[in-house]
Design an enzyme around this catalytic site. Structure first.
Site, PDB file in Angstrom:
ATOM      1  N   LYS A  21      43.711  14.455  95.062  1.00  0.00           N
ATOM      2  CA  LYS A  21      44.821  13.690  94.501  1.00  0.00           C
ATOM      3  C   LYS A  21      46.127  13.993  95.232  1.00  0.00           C
ATOM      4  CE  LYS A  21      45.898  14.297  90.018  1.00  0.00           C
ATOM      5  NZ  LYS A  21      47.259  14.409  89.449  1.00  0.00           N
ATOM      6  N   SER A  22      46.394  15.262  95.507  1.00  0.00           N
ATOM      7  CA  SER A  22      47.642  15.629  96.180  1.00  0.00           C
ATOM      8  C   SER A  22      47.747  14.979  97.554  1.00  0.00           C
ATOM      9  CB  SER A  22      47.733  17.155  96.323  1.00  0.00           C
ATOM     10  OG  SER A  22      47.816  17.784  95.071  1.00  0.00           O
ATOM     11  N   ARG A  26      50.354  11.814  99.060  1.00  0.00           N
ATOM     12  CA  ARG A  26      51.189  12.033 100.237  1.00  0.00           C
ATOM     13  C   ARG A  26      50.786  11.123 101.391  1.00  0.00           C
ATOM     14  NH1 ARG A  26      51.026  16.290  96.969  1.00  0.00           N
ATOM     15  NH2 ARG A  26      52.688  17.859  96.948  1.00  0.00           N
ATOM     16  N   ARG A 122      58.002  15.398  80.217  1.00  0.00           N
ATOM     17  CA  ARG A 122      57.896  16.498  81.172  1.00  0.00           C
ATOM     18  C   ARG A 122      59.246  16.783  81.833  1.00  0.00           C
ATOM     19  NH1 ARG A 122      52.513  15.714  84.638  1.00  0.00           N
ATOM     20  NH2 ARG A 122      53.048  17.842  85.248  1.00  0.00           N
ATOM     21  N   GLN A 169      55.582  20.662  93.918  1.00  0.00           N
ATOM     22  CA  GLN A 169      56.216  19.359  93.723  1.00  0.00           C
ATOM     23  C   GLN A 169      57.709  19.419  94.015  1.00  0.00           C
ATOM     24  OE1 GLN A 169      55.188  17.864  89.847  1.00  0.00           O
ATOM     25  NE2 GLN A 169      53.008  17.738  90.310  1.00  0.00           N
ATOM     26  N   ASP A 315      46.293  24.247  88.377  1.00  0.00           N
ATOM     27  CA  ASP A 315      45.693  23.077  87.731  1.00  0.00           C
ATOM     28  C   ASP A 315      44.287  23.346  87.202  1.00  0.00           C
ATOM     29  OD1 ASP A 315      47.854  21.383  87.991  1.00  0.00           O
ATOM     30  OD2 ASP A 315      47.210  20.585  89.921  1.00  0.00           O
ATOM     31  N   LYS A 342      52.714  21.055  81.549  1.00  0.00           N
ATOM     32  CA  LYS A 342      51.854  20.111  82.262  1.00  0.00           C
ATOM     33  C   LYS A 342      51.694  18.859  81.398  1.00  0.00           C
ATOM     34  CE  LYS A 342      50.816  22.315  86.105  1.00  0.00           C
ATOM     35  NZ  LYS A 342      51.013  21.694  87.437  1.00  0.00           N
ATOM     36  N   ARG A 346      49.053  23.326  78.005  1.00  0.00           N
ATOM     37  CA  ARG A 346      47.653  23.672  78.238  1.00  0.00           C
ATOM     38  C   ARG A 346      47.268  25.024  77.654  1.00  0.00           C
ATOM     39  NH1 ARG A 346      47.032  20.920  84.287  1.00  0.00           N
ATOM     40  NH2 ARG A 346      46.624  18.812  83.467  1.00  0.00           N
ATOM     41  N   ARG A 388      42.519  17.102  82.262  1.00  0.00           N
ATOM     42  CA  ARG A 388      41.848  18.354  82.617  1.00  0.00           C
ATOM     43  C   ARG A 388      41.317  19.074  81.370  1.00  0.00           C
ATOM     44  NH1 ARG A 388      42.494  18.276  87.950  1.00  0.00           N
ATOM     45  NH2 ARG A 388      44.509  17.616  88.804  1.00  0.00           N
TER      46      ARG A 388
END
Length: 446
Positions: A21-22, A26, A122, A169, A315, A342, A346, A388
């Protein structure tokens, strides 16, 4: 949507989880800002990465795909983006919102960024404040939350910034703003975090200087389009790493997994706990290390997780908590207060769910204490819309005595489209149902 998971079941076979995903985020961002064409394979067709793709289409970038993970981006250069017709809705993607704050701070037009209810809670002040120090003007809701309006036409200047909390981030947002800034932009981390932005900037031909935990770029350069092969996401592989470790008789191989050393904390922690994980067929693809991971079930033991590994597995802790719950002895996590901000809190949500299953799980301000046991009961747990959390409790069922029902699982598609089907192929007895519990689709082991 709910998940209903029957207890037991060994995990077997060869699997390839979706693209990272990261890197997918990008690849779209840098491909759009590059000169020339960028061809991407292995792109993650999940809701978060697709939100980034739609955002750049809305700013005038010609993007073909995705078609089975293949995307072609016609770059417009650093100054070729156009003002969108309205606000950009980023759904649940915190990565998109934070990185775009930096990128959009250097544009000539105003942009408003919105998101869903979870994203709108967030914290964004951590990225707004250093960008403001660079000359950006960003307006936020009360408490520094979305919606955010990034004002265009602001002259940016480089800064030398020390991150108070390790955050890839925030680091990435400042580096993207640094592309448009006068002079040099440097970011120093208190601990290593994922370095995909630095690697990919260099891969696009942009000079990046790395000095230990300090990374610097000079504004005014150019990006060149090229080819990107996105490896499988180690954060998605983590669910199967844990599932195969705790389910007796398991033996699976996860193919083409990204093994960036700033992302492999989950492997290091599981090995500390006694997991049987073999790294095979190591190679490098597009500047990123890649390997196949063979995992066989093994007895786990509780550990005190080294704080140096926390940013490298931030994560993956929801499913690592599941591993700790069936390890012999006590597992203690500290230094992970980031988990509280998050997609959900979590720490609190995992402690609540594990307690429902009969596990001793004591939340701490910056982590958790878990006392493992051989197995546990079933029950109904709530994911609080956190992808997650939902997938972590799916793997917990492999050691449960009774079925586990997991509420509010629709957001699994943000990071792992096809999870239900792939888990079923591996041997997890997983049913997808609606909120009333009616079965919609079954993915059982043979």
């Amino acid at each position: 949507m709910e998940f209903h998971v029957r207890p037991g079941g060994a995990l077997r076979g060869r699997l390839r989880v979706p693209g990272d995903k990261s890197i997918s985020h990008r690849a779209i961002m840098l491909g759009a800002l590059a000169e020339g064409e960028t061809r991407i394979s292995g792109f993650l067709e999940g809701a978060d990465a697709l939100a980034t793709l739609r955002t750049f289409r809305a700013m005038g970038v010609d993007i073909d795909g995705p078609h089975q993970g293949r995307v072609t981006v016609q770059g417009v250069g650093l100054h070729g983006l156009r003002a969108p017709d309205g606000p950009l809705d980023l759904g649940n993607s915190g990565t998109s919102m934070r990185l775009l704050c930096g990128l959009l701070a250097g544009q000539s037009f105003d942009t408003t960024l919105t998101g869903d209810a979870s994203l709108s809670r967030r914290p964004m002040r951590r990225v707004i404040d250093p960008l403001t120090a660079m000359g950006a003007v960003i307006e936020s809701g009360q408490g520094g939350t979305a919606p955010l309006t990034v004002r265009g036409g602001q002259p940016l200047h480089g800064i030398d910034y020390e991150l108070p909390v390790a955050s890839a981030q925030v680091k990435s947002a400042l580096l993207l703003a640094g592309l448009y800034a006068r002079g040099r932009t440097c970011v120093t981390e208190p601990a290593p975090t994922r370095d995909h932005t630095e690697r990919m900037l260099a891969g696009f031909g942009y000079p990046v200087r790395q000095e230990g935990r300090r990374v610097c770029i000079e504004g005014g350069g150019r990006l060149r389009g090229g080819e990107i092969d996105v490896p499988a996401d180690i954060s998605s592989a983590a669910f199967f790493l844990v599932g195969a470790s705790i389910a007796e008789g398991s033996d699976i191989t996860l193919e083409h997994v990204g093994m960036n050393p700033t992302r492999t904390g989950v492997v290091d922690i599981l090995r500390l706990m006694g997991a049987d994980i073999q790294v095979q067929n190591e190679r490098e693809v597009g500047g990123e290390p890649v390997a196949d991971l063979r995992v066989r079930s093994a007895p786990l033991k509780g550990v005190a997780i080294p704080e140096a590994l926390v940013p490298l597995a931030i994560d993956e802790f929801p499913v690592l908590f599941v591993a700790a719950a069936c390890a012999e002895g006590e597992t203690l996590l500290t230094g992970a207060e980031e988990l509280r901000v998050k997609e959900s809190d979590r720490i609190a949500v995992m402690a609540e769910g594990l307690t429902t299953l009969g596990v001793t799980a004591e939340p701490q301000p910056d982590g958790m204490r878990i006392v493992g046991q051989p197995d546990w009961g079933g029950g109904r747990v709530h994911s609080h819309g956190d992808h997650r959390i939902a997938m972590a409790f799916t793997m917990a069922a492999t050691r449960a005595r009774e079925p586990i029902e997991i509420e509010d699982c629709a957001n699994v598609n943000t990071s792992f489209p096809g999870f239900v089907e792939l888990a079923g192929d591996a041997g997890v007895a997983l049913t997808r149902g609606d909120a009333e519990g009616r079965a919609q689709q079954r993915s059982d082991s043979p």
